[in-house]
Design a protein around this motif. Structure first.
Motif, PDB file in Angstrom:
ATOM      1  N   LYS A   1     -11.147 -17.695   2.858  1.00  0.00           N
ATOM      2  CA  LYS A   1     -12.047 -16.772   4.043  1.00  0.00           C
ATOM      3  C   LYS A   1     -11.475 -16.387   4.844  1.00  0.00           C
ATOM      4  O   LYS A   1     -11.051 -14.613   5.052  1.00  0.00           O
ATOM      5  N   ASN A   2     -10.671 -16.608   5.668  1.00  0.00           N
ATOM      6  CA  ASN A   2      -9.569 -16.051   6.785  1.00  0.00           C
ATOM      7  C   ASN A   2      -8.868 -15.556   6.011  1.00  0.00           C
ATOM      8  O   ASN A   2      -7.986 -14.526   6.963  1.00  0.00           O
ATOM      9  N   LEU A   3      -7.940 -16.317   5.286  1.00  0.00           N
ATOM     10  CA  LEU A   3      -6.969 -14.976   4.675  1.00  0.00           C
ATOM     11  C   LEU A   3      -7.174 -13.521   3.990  1.00  0.00           C
ATOM     12  O   LEU A   3      -7.501 -12.624   4.834  1.00  0.00           O
ATOM     13  N   SER A   4      -8.911 -13.777   3.844  1.00  0.00           N
ATOM     14  CA  SER A   4      -9.509 -12.561   3.506  1.00  0.00           C
ATOM     15  C   SER A   4      -9.361 -11.513   5.182  1.00  0.00           C
ATOM     16  O   SER A   4      -9.015 -10.403   5.011  1.00  0.00           O
ATOM     17  N   HIS A   5     -10.111 -12.788   5.804  1.00  0.00           N
ATOM     18  CA  HIS A   5     -10.586 -11.222   7.050  1.00  0.00           C
ATOM     19  C   HIS A   5      -8.829 -10.995   7.337  1.00  0.00           C
ATOM     20  O   HIS A   5      -9.281  -9.883   7.687  1.00  0.00           O
ATOM     21  N   VAL A   6      -7.883 -11.886   7.687  1.00  0.00           N
ATOM     22  CA  VAL A   6      -6.223 -11.111   7.980  1.00  0.00           C
ATOM     23  C   VAL A   6      -5.750  -9.843   7.348  1.00  0.00           C
ATOM     24  O   VAL A   6      -5.993  -8.624   7.670  1.00  0.00           O
ATOM     25  N   GLU A   7      -6.600  -9.559   5.902  1.00  0.00           N
ATOM     26  CA  GLU A   7      -6.388  -9.030   4.664  1.00  0.00           C
ATOM     27  C   GLU A   7      -6.918  -7.598   5.528  1.00  0.00           C
ATOM     28  O   GLU A   7      -6.272  -6.777   5.359  1.00  0.00           O
ATOM     29  N   HIS A   8      -7.824  -7.343   5.359  1.00  0.00           N
ATOM     30  CA  HIS A   8      -8.690  -6.645   5.851  1.00  0.00           C
ATOM     31  C   HIS A   8      -8.201  -6.072   7.281  1.00  0.00           C
ATOM     32  O   HIS A   8      -8.563  -5.557   7.737  1.00  0.00           O
ATOM     33  N   ASP A   9      -8.224  -7.293   7.999  1.00  0.00           N
ATOM     34  CA  ASP A   9      -7.564  -6.527   9.823  1.00  0.00           C
ATOM     35  C   ASP A   9      -6.033  -5.776   9.236  1.00  0.00           C
ATOM     36  O   ASP A   9      -5.626  -4.703   9.842  1.00  0.00           O
ATOM     37  N   LEU A  10      -5.307  -6.338   8.864  1.00  0.00           N
ATOM     38  CA  LEU A  10      -4.004  -5.319   8.549  1.00  0.00           C
ATOM     39  C   LEU A  10      -4.256  -4.137   7.967  1.00  0.00           C
ATOM     40  O   LEU A  10      -3.370  -3.478   7.848  1.00  0.00           O
ATOM     41  N   ASP A  11      -5.064  -3.995   6.912  1.00  0.00           N
ATOM     42  CA  ASP A  11      -5.636  -3.488   6.216  1.00  0.00           C
ATOM     43  C   ASP A  11      -6.335  -1.665   6.821  1.00  0.00           C
ATOM     44  O   ASP A  11      -5.782  -0.912   7.568  1.00  0.00           O
ATOM     45  N   PHE A  12      -6.769  -2.873   8.498  1.00  0.00           N
ATOM     46  CA  PHE A  12      -7.580  -1.456   9.561  1.00  0.00           C
ATOM     47  C   PHE A  12      -6.598  -1.297  10.279  1.00  0.00           C
ATOM     48  O   PHE A  12      -6.494  -0.263  10.833  1.00  0.00           O
ATOM     49  N   LEU A  13      -5.517  -2.611  10.946  1.00  0.00           N
ATOM     50  CA  LEU A  13      -4.293  -1.821  11.800  1.00  0.00           C
ATOM     51  C   LEU A  13      -3.818  -0.947  11.117  1.00  0.00           C
ATOM     52  O   LEU A  13      -3.144   0.328  11.939  1.00  0.00           O
ATOM     53  N   ARG A  14      -3.529  -1.150   9.716  1.00  0.00           N
ATOM     54  CA  ARG A  14      -2.250   0.558   9.415  1.00  0.00           C
ATOM     55  C   ARG A  14      -2.942   1.530   9.561  1.00  0.00           C
ATOM     56  O   ARG A  14      -2.550   2.492  10.535  1.00  0.00           O
ATOM     57  N   ASP A  15      -4.568   1.897   9.163  1.00  0.00           N
ATOM     58  CA  ASP A  15      -5.112   3.084   9.494  1.00  0.00           C
ATOM     59  C   ASP A  15      -5.060   2.809  11.199  1.00  0.00           C
ATOM     60  O   ASP A  15      -4.709   4.446  11.305  1.00  0.00           O
ATOM     61  N   GLN A  16      -4.850   1.984  12.158  1.00  0.00           N
ATOM     62  CA  GLN A  16      -5.004   2.022  13.435  1.00  0.00           C
ATOM     63  C   GLN A  16      -3.238   2.809  13.356  1.00  0.00           C
ATOM     64  O   GLN A  16      -3.349   4.357  14.324  1.00  0.00           O
ATOM     65  N   PHE A  17      -2.764   2.356  12.976  1.00  0.00           N
ATOM     66  CA  PHE A  17      -1.234   3.157  13.462  1.00  0.00           C
ATOM     67  C   PHE A  17      -1.455   4.230  13.283  1.00  0.00           C
ATOM     68  O   PHE A  17      -0.356   5.095  13.537  1.00  0.00           O
ATOM     69  N   THR A  18      -2.062   4.837  11.841  1.00  0.00           N
ATOM     70  CA  THR A  18      -1.819   6.264  11.587  1.00  0.00           C
ATOM     71  C   THR A  18      -2.441   6.852  12.261  1.00  0.00           C
ATOM     72  O   THR A  18      -1.970   8.360  13.075  1.00  0.00           O
ATOM     73  N   THR A  19      -3.379   6.796  13.013  1.00  0.00           N
ATOM     74  CA  THR A  19      -4.309   7.637  13.607  1.00  0.00           C
ATOM     75  C   THR A  19      -3.359   7.389  15.067  1.00  0.00           C
ATOM     76  O   THR A  19      -3.311   8.506  15.452  1.00  0.00           O
TER      77      THR A  19
END
Length: 191
Positions: free
Chosen positions: A149-167
């Motif tokens: 579950k934690n790994l899933s949350h971390v992967e979700h946060d990494l995807d979200f973080l990539r969006d923040q980088f792009t923005t």
């Protein structure tokens, strides 16, 4: 139908499990640059955006190391659980079990293990506790589920973080281009 709608609302609210701040997309650059916090100072705005980008980089580094730890931890937990299940099966037979244990790299030792209903597990921080096989199995299954579950949350946060980088990078480019355009217009007006 109502439950699906509630689930979608909950998913939309959970943008980041780690509390990563969302980067604001600058749609109208002229209005953005005239805000009181920016007051048309390009260097100040670019510096703030660069700091935000650096913070995202730091968060990415932490999340990637957490992801690596979890990817190592999950197979270790699963191997421990498999060993517990093996010991549970062996517990039913009255004969001793002969095994080889790894002492260090390339160094093994043979040992004879009598049937047992207890096992010791490392909990971390140099702490080891003795559990019954059933309790150890239950604990390891819970830990595996939690780690996945934690790994899933971390992967979700990494995807979200990539969006923040792009923005953030797009915002930086838009501010820079706004400044180039402004300077060009000022230069043409002066000519």
């Amino acid at each position: 139908m109502e439950a699906d709608k509630d689930m979608i609302e909950v998913e939309e609210k959970v943008k980041s499990y780690a509390g990563i701040p969302e980067a604001e997309f600058v749609d109208d650059i002229d209005a953005y640059m005239t805000l009181e916090t920016n007051s048309g100072e390009v260097d100040k705005v670019l510096k703030r955006l660069d700091e935000q980008h650096s913070k995202y980089k730091c968060m990415e580094y932490n999340l990637l190391s957490k992801k690596r730890r979890l990817r190592v931890q999950i197979p270790d937990l699963e191997m421990s659980l498999a060993m517990i299940k093996f010991l549970q099966k062996q517990n039913e037979s009255p004969s001793d079990l002969e095994m080889e244990f790894l002492l260090s790299e390339q160094a093994y030792v043979k040992a004879t293990i009598p049937p047992t209903d207890k096992v010791c597990l490392w909990l971390g921080a140099n702490v080891m506790l003795e559990y019954t096989l059933d309790d150890a199995s239950e604990l390891l299954e819970k830990n595996i589920d939690s780690a996945k579950k934690n790994l899933s949350h971390v992967e979700h946060d990494l995807d979200f973080l990539r969006d923040q980088f792009t923005t953030t990078e797009v915002n930086m480019a838009r501010v820079f281009n706004w400044d180039v355009k402004r300077r060009k217009t000022a230069k043409e007006a002066a000519s």
